[in-house]
Each structure stands twice: as structure tokens, then as C-alpha cells.
Design a protein around this motif. Sequence first.
Motif, PDB file in Angstrom:
ATOM      1  N   PHE A  14       0.839  -1.200   0.000  1.00 44.85           N
ATOM      2  CA  PHE A  14       0.000   0.000   0.000  1.00 44.85           C
ATOM      3  C   PHE A  14       0.871   1.246   0.000  1.00 44.85           C
ATOM      4  N   GLU A  15       1.955   1.222   0.778  1.00 46.39           N
ATOM      5  CA  GLU A  15       2.902   2.333   0.802  1.00 46.39           C
ATOM      6  C   GLU A  15       3.465   2.578  -0.592  1.00 46.39           C
ATOM      7  N   ARG A  16       3.798   1.494  -1.287  1.00 43.69           N
ATOM      8  CA  ARG A  16       4.362   1.641  -2.632  1.00 43.69           C
ATOM      9  C   ARG A  16       3.342   2.201  -3.608  1.00 43.69           C
ATOM     10  N   GLY A  17       2.090   1.785  -3.467  1.00 43.65           N
ATOM     11  CA  GLY A  17       1.051   2.307  -4.345  1.00 43.65           C
ATOM     12  C   GLY A  17       0.861   3.802  -4.175  1.00 43.65           C
ATOM     13  N   ILE A  21       1.512   7.144  -6.847  1.00 43.92           N
ATOM     14  CA  ILE A  21       0.611   8.276  -7.086  1.00 43.92           C
ATOM     15  C   ILE A  21       1.347   9.592  -6.859  1.00 43.92           C
ATOM     16  N   ARG A  22       2.157   9.655  -5.775  1.00 46.70           N
ATOM     17  CA  ARG A  22       2.871  10.888  -5.467  1.00 46.70           C
ATOM     18  C   ARG A  22       4.014  11.170  -6.436  1.00 46.70           C
ATOM     19  N   LEU A  50       2.009  -2.073 -10.092  1.00 47.35           N
ATOM     20  CA  LEU A  50       1.284  -1.031  -9.367  1.00 47.35           C
ATOM     21  C   LEU A  50       0.575  -0.074 -10.318  1.00 47.35           C
ATOM     22  N   LEU A  51       1.252   0.318 -11.397  1.00 51.33           N
ATOM     23  CA  LEU A  51       0.640   1.218 -12.372  1.00 51.33           C
ATOM     24  C   LEU A  51      -0.571   0.566 -13.048  1.00 51.33           C
ATOM     25  N   VAL A  60      -5.131   5.857 -12.944  1.00 54.99           N
ATOM     26  CA  VAL A  60      -4.024   6.107 -13.871  1.00 54.99           C
ATOM     27  C   VAL A  60      -4.473   5.781 -15.287  1.00 54.99           C
ATOM     28  N   HIS A  61      -4.007   6.582 -16.234  1.00 52.22           N
ATOM     29  CA  HIS A  61      -4.285   6.339 -17.645  1.00 52.22           C
ATOM     30  C   HIS A  61      -2.958   6.190 -18.377  1.00 52.22           C
TER      31      HIS A  61
END
Length: 234
Positions: A14-17, A21-22, A50-51, A60-61
Motif C-alpha cells: 500500500f505504501e508503494r502504491g 501516485i505521489r 502497481l501502475l 491512472v491512464h
Amino acid sequence: MPSDARAPHFVRSFERGLAVIRAFDADHPARTLSEVARACDLTRAAARRLLLTLADLGYVHSDDRLFRLTPRVLELGYAYLSGLDLPDLARPHLAQLALLTGESATLCVLDGDTVVHVAAAPARRVMAATIAVGARYPAYGTAAGRALLAHAPGHTLCEDDPEDGVSTLAAPVRDRDGRVVAGVALAAHSGRTSAATARRALLPHLLTAVARIETDLRITDRAPDAPLGTATRR
């Protein structure tokens, strides 16, 4: 956070996800897979998973080799903003402040060592200094951040805040118990408004707006340690 300091419940994926985003910001609205992997210190395979997961969820697109965030990510911040009473309470006062001064007015709160703008009223003039809702800056480098960090009893003035050519005048907002819960800031172009002019012409209006916001807070029924979103009006 160091690995040995994490609690047993900590979910690393979850941290990596969130890190992915950031990785997208105003300077990097679009990134390749390799760029995301480098920015997040991930392997290409992990970054790709993750992407693609974020893409499946609609956050994400992907366009050929480039990945971009979608407007759906705004839901993540809106859940926080929509639960706050303070921004809604402050907006009419910010609008009046912007109208009287001709400068952009914002309401800011602290999030760790950063200041976040949670409400804004733009100035109605050409070449106005504007700061978007959701914008984040290091607290120590901004007038609003310094007012919040120092719990200043009066006001703070910073030049080149948050960028070159912009001066910001800010004052803290206190709740009914005297605790600093936010800051109100006026942003103006330095070439048009000197420090002396800001204090003479803008400060009285700023302090009046802050006083009116604090008055509204005082008539809000709020438990001492309740979050802002739990307030109810009498």
C-alpha cells in the motif's frame, strides 16, 4: 519510515502504491514506467504491477509509453476536504477579503512539516498571484506555515513566498479554546505591493477576516479534541 520502525500491521504494498501516485506532480504530469520506478525506488516489474493496478481502478491512464493520473485521484483528497467544516465556514470571509484587497486569499492547515491550502478565493485582477486548493509547500518557507508553526499572536510576512515575485501576508486562526487550527494568507506580487504597503493596506483587512472566522468557530459546538469535520452548528 525505517523498516525496523514499522508496526506489524504496516502494508508495504500500500505504501508503494501511494508512492507511485505521489510520483506525479506539476513538474512531472506524465512519466514512463522507468521514470516511475526510479522515482519510487522500485523495480520495473513492481512499478508496472502497481501502475496497471491503479489503471484498472481508474486512477491512472496509459497513453503509449506514458502514464498519467486521471481526475479520479481528486476523490482521495475530496474525502478529506468534504469532511471539514472550517473551509466551508471560511470561504465567504476569504471571498470578502479578496474583494476588499484585490489579492488572492487562502486558508491553510498544517500536515506534518508542510502547509496545505484547503480553501481559496482568487483575486479579480489581471496577473493576480494565485495558489490552488490542495497545493502543498514546506511550512518553514511560507508566511502561513510560519504563523502556524510559531503560533504567532499577530501576523507573518514572507517575500518570494511560495515562489519568486510573490509576497504573502498571513495570520493564524484560533478555535474557541485558543488553539491554532489554520492560517489565512494574502498573496500579492512583490513588485506591486511592498512590505510596508502590505502591512498598512492589507493587514487590517486580513486581521478582520481572521476575527470573523474565529467568531464563527466560537459559535460552533465542538468537543475539545474532536476533528474539524465533526462540528455541528448551534
